[in-house]
Design a protein around this motif. Structure first.
Motif, PDB file in Angstrom:
ATOM      1  N   MET A   1     -14.947  11.252 -23.686  1.00 41.77           N
ATOM      2  CA  MET A   1     -15.138  10.572 -24.545  1.00 41.77           C
ATOM      3  C   MET A   1     -14.814   9.049 -23.955  1.00 41.77           C
ATOM      4  O   MET A   1     -15.721   8.190 -24.918  1.00 41.77           O
ATOM      5  CB  MET A   1     -13.525  10.747 -24.899  1.00 41.77           C
ATOM      6  N   ALA A   2     -14.340   8.691 -22.646  1.00 39.12           N
ATOM      7  CA  ALA A   2     -14.260   6.935 -22.925  1.00 39.12           C
ATOM      8  C   ALA A   2     -16.105   7.236 -22.181  1.00 39.12           C
ATOM      9  O   ALA A   2     -16.482   6.068 -23.050  1.00 39.12           O
ATOM     10  CB  ALA A   2     -13.854   6.679 -21.131  1.00 39.12           C
ATOM     11  N   ALA A   3     -16.887   7.744 -21.739  1.00 35.69           N
ATOM     12  CA  ALA A   3     -17.873   7.369 -21.253  1.00 35.69           C
ATOM     13  C   ALA A   3     -19.184   7.359 -22.090  1.00 35.69           C
ATOM     14  O   ALA A   3     -20.524   6.630 -22.403  1.00 35.69           O
ATOM     15  CB  ALA A   3     -18.330   9.048 -20.186  1.00 35.69           C
ATOM     16  N   LEU A   4     -19.070   7.929 -23.355  1.00 35.95           N
ATOM     17  CA  LEU A   4     -19.285   7.788 -24.987  1.00 35.95           C
ATOM     18  C   LEU A   4     -18.806   6.992 -25.518  1.00 35.95           C
ATOM     19  O   LEU A   4     -20.293   5.715 -26.036  1.00 35.95           O
ATOM     20  CB  LEU A   4     -18.916   9.392 -26.006  1.00 35.95           C
ATOM     21  N   VAL A   5     -17.819   6.221 -25.239  1.00 38.13           N
ATOM     22  CA  VAL A   5     -18.224   4.757 -25.834  1.00 38.13           C
ATOM     23  C   VAL A   5     -18.367   3.548 -25.059  1.00 38.13           C
ATOM     24  O   VAL A   5     -18.730   2.707 -25.705  1.00 38.13           O
ATOM     25  CB  VAL A   5     -15.949   4.552 -25.490  1.00 38.13           C
TER      26      VAL A   5
ATOM     27  N   GLY B   1     -21.393   3.223 -26.391  1.00 39.64           N
ATOM     28  CA  GLY B   1     -21.295   2.096 -27.555  1.00 39.64           C
ATOM     29  C   GLY B   1     -21.518   2.895 -28.686  1.00 39.64           C
ATOM     30  O   GLY B   1     -22.093   2.614 -29.357  1.00 39.64           O
ATOM     31  N   LEU B   2     -21.665   4.511 -28.623  1.00 41.97           N
ATOM     32  CA  LEU B   2     -21.126   5.251 -30.100  1.00 41.97           C
ATOM     33  C   LEU B   2     -20.480   5.071 -30.521  1.00 41.97           C
ATOM     34  O   LEU B   2     -19.037   4.644 -30.456  1.00 41.97           O
ATOM     35  CB  LEU B   2     -21.522   6.806 -29.659  1.00 41.97           C
ATOM     36  N   SER B   3     -20.429   4.491 -31.953  1.00 41.88           N
ATOM     37  CA  SER B   3     -19.010   5.259 -32.829  1.00 41.88           C
ATOM     38  C   SER B   3     -18.746   5.598 -32.833  1.00 41.88           C
ATOM     39  O   SER B   3     -18.401   7.119 -32.204  1.00 41.88           O
ATOM     40  CB  SER B   3     -19.731   4.223 -34.054  1.00 41.88           C
ATOM     41  N   ASN B   4     -17.241   6.521 -33.503  1.00 39.93           N
ATOM     42  CA  ASN B   4     -15.889   7.023 -33.585  1.00 39.93           C
ATOM     43  C   ASN B   4     -16.622   8.088 -34.084  1.00 39.93           C
ATOM     44  O   ASN B   4     -17.107   9.690 -34.180  1.00 39.93           O
ATOM     45  CB  ASN B   4     -15.238   6.840 -34.008  1.00 39.93           C
TER      46      ASN B   4
ATOM     47  N   THR C   1     -10.420  13.155 -35.427  1.00 42.93           N
ATOM     48  CA  THR C   1     -10.137  13.410 -33.629  1.00 42.93           C
ATOM     49  C   THR C   1     -11.156  12.942 -33.008  1.00 42.93           C
ATOM     50  O   THR C   1      -9.972  11.697 -32.081  1.00 42.93           O
ATOM     51  CB  THR C   1     -10.815  14.796 -34.052  1.00 42.93           C
ATOM     52  N   ALA C   2     -12.263  12.003 -33.022  1.00 44.81           N
ATOM     53  CA  ALA C   2     -12.253  11.043 -31.665  1.00 44.81           C
ATOM     54  C   ALA C   2     -11.611   9.270 -32.532  1.00 44.81           C
ATOM     55  O   ALA C   2     -11.655   9.685 -31.441  1.00 44.81           O
ATOM     56  CB  ALA C   2     -13.953  10.715 -32.541  1.00 44.81           C
ATOM     57  N   ASP C   3     -11.203   8.874 -33.173  1.00 47.28           N
ATOM     58  CA  ASP C   3     -10.411   8.319 -33.427  1.00 47.28           C
ATOM     59  C   ASP C   3      -9.448   8.044 -32.597  1.00 47.28           C
ATOM     60  O   ASP C   3      -9.489   7.838 -31.751  1.00 47.28           O
ATOM     61  CB  ASP C   3      -9.731   7.956 -34.731  1.00 47.28           C
ATOM     62  N   SER C   4      -8.420   9.401 -33.037  1.00 46.71           N
ATOM     63  CA  SER C   4      -7.506   9.119 -32.003  1.00 46.71           C
ATOM     64  C   SER C   4      -7.358   9.198 -31.286  1.00 46.71           C
ATOM     65  O   SER C   4      -6.526   8.840 -29.985  1.00 46.71           O
ATOM     66  CB  SER C   4      -7.170  10.782 -32.671  1.00 46.71           C
ATOM     67  N   HIS C   5      -8.279  10.016 -30.414  1.00 52.69           N
ATOM     68  CA  HIS C   5      -8.676   9.827 -28.782  1.00 52.69           C
ATOM     69  C   HIS C   5      -9.245   9.216 -28.082  1.00 52.69           C
ATOM     70  O   HIS C   5      -8.735   8.289 -26.964  1.00 52.69           O
ATOM     71  CB  HIS C   5     -10.109  10.981 -28.292  1.00 52.69           C
ATOM     72  N   VAL C   6     -10.165   8.199 -29.169  1.00 52.15           N
ATOM     73  CA  VAL C   6     -10.175   6.510 -29.104  1.00 52.15           C
ATOM     74  C   VAL C   6      -9.084   5.884 -28.312  1.00 52.15           C
ATOM     75  O   VAL C   6      -8.135   4.922 -27.616  1.00 52.15           O
ATOM     76  CB  VAL C   6     -11.224   5.888 -29.584  1.00 52.15           C
ATOM     77  N   GLU C   7      -8.310   5.538 -29.637  1.00 52.99           N
ATOM     78  CA  GLU C   7      -6.635   5.237 -29.685  1.00 52.99           C
ATOM     79  C   GLU C   7      -6.076   5.519 -28.754  1.00 52.99           C
ATOM     80  O   GLU C   7      -5.176   4.409 -28.303  1.00 52.99           O
ATOM     81  CB  GLU C   7      -6.408   5.315 -30.838  1.00 52.99           C
ATOM     82  N   HIS C   8      -5.704   6.748 -28.304  1.00 54.59           N
ATOM     83  CA  HIS C   8      -4.945   7.507 -27.134  1.00 54.59           C
ATOM     84  C   HIS C   8      -5.460   6.468 -25.296  1.00 54.59           C
ATOM     85  O   HIS C   8      -4.776   5.669 -24.663  1.00 54.59           O
ATOM     86  CB  HIS C   8      -5.282   8.571 -26.921  1.00 54.59           C
ATOM     87  N   ILE C   9      -7.098   6.166 -25.089  1.00 58.47           N
ATOM     88  CA  ILE C   9      -7.547   6.135 -24.089  1.00 58.47           C
ATOM     89  C   ILE C   9      -6.505   4.515 -24.254  1.00 58.47           C
ATOM     90  O   ILE C   9      -6.618   3.815 -23.292  1.00 58.47           O
ATOM     91  CB  ILE C   9      -8.913   6.225 -24.297  1.00 58.47           C
ATOM     92  N   LEU C  10      -6.888   3.661 -25.432  1.00 59.60           N
ATOM     93  CA  LEU C  10      -6.996   2.324 -25.480  1.00 59.60           C
ATOM     94  C   LEU C  10      -5.233   2.055 -25.083  1.00 59.60           C
ATOM     95  O   LEU C  10      -5.144   0.965 -24.745  1.00 59.60           O
ATOM     96  CB  LEU C  10      -7.054   1.445 -26.950  1.00 59.60           C
ATOM     97  N   ALA C  11      -4.518   2.954 -25.835  1.00 59.17           N
ATOM     98  CA  ALA C  11      -3.026   2.832 -25.348  1.00 59.17           C
ATOM     99  C   ALA C  11      -2.759   3.494 -24.228  1.00 59.17           C
ATOM    100  O   ALA C  11      -1.873   2.175 -23.210  1.00 59.17           O
ATOM    101  CB  ALA C  11      -2.144   3.792 -26.154  1.00 59.17           C
ATOM    102  N   LYS C  12      -3.290   4.520 -23.084  1.00 60.50           N
ATOM    103  CA  LYS C  12      -2.591   4.802 -22.308  1.00 60.50           C
ATOM    104  C   LYS C  12      -2.825   3.625 -20.716  1.00 60.50           C
ATOM    105  O   LYS C  12      -2.228   3.226 -20.480  1.00 60.50           O
ATOM    106  CB  LYS C  12      -3.528   6.614 -22.130  1.00 60.50           C
TER     107      LYS C  12
END
Length: 56
Positions: A1-5, A8-11, A24-35
């Motif tokens: 997921m982080a590699a896709l971010v 430069g890909l959008s959610n 689901t993609a939104d949630s994963h990105v938010e979890h990465i940011l928080a962690k």
């Protein structure tokens, strides 16, 4: 997921590529940011680059 971010890909684009819901993609990105304690997708991209400087 982080590699896709880092690519430069959008959610929405990530969701399409992984065949998951956009929410689901939104949630994963938010979890990465928080962690990682990050506030932006740019920080995720920089972190991915630092973890894999050769881009492998």
């Amino acid at each position: 997921m982080a590699a896709l971010v880092a690519e430069g890909l959008s959610n929405r684009e990530i969701a399409e590529r992984l065949v998951i819901a956009k929410r689901t993609a939104d949630s994963h990105v938010e979890h990465i940011l928080a962690k990682l304690g990050f506030r932006s997708r740019t920080q995720i991209a920089a972190w991915v680059s630092a973890e894999d400087p050769d881009g492998d």
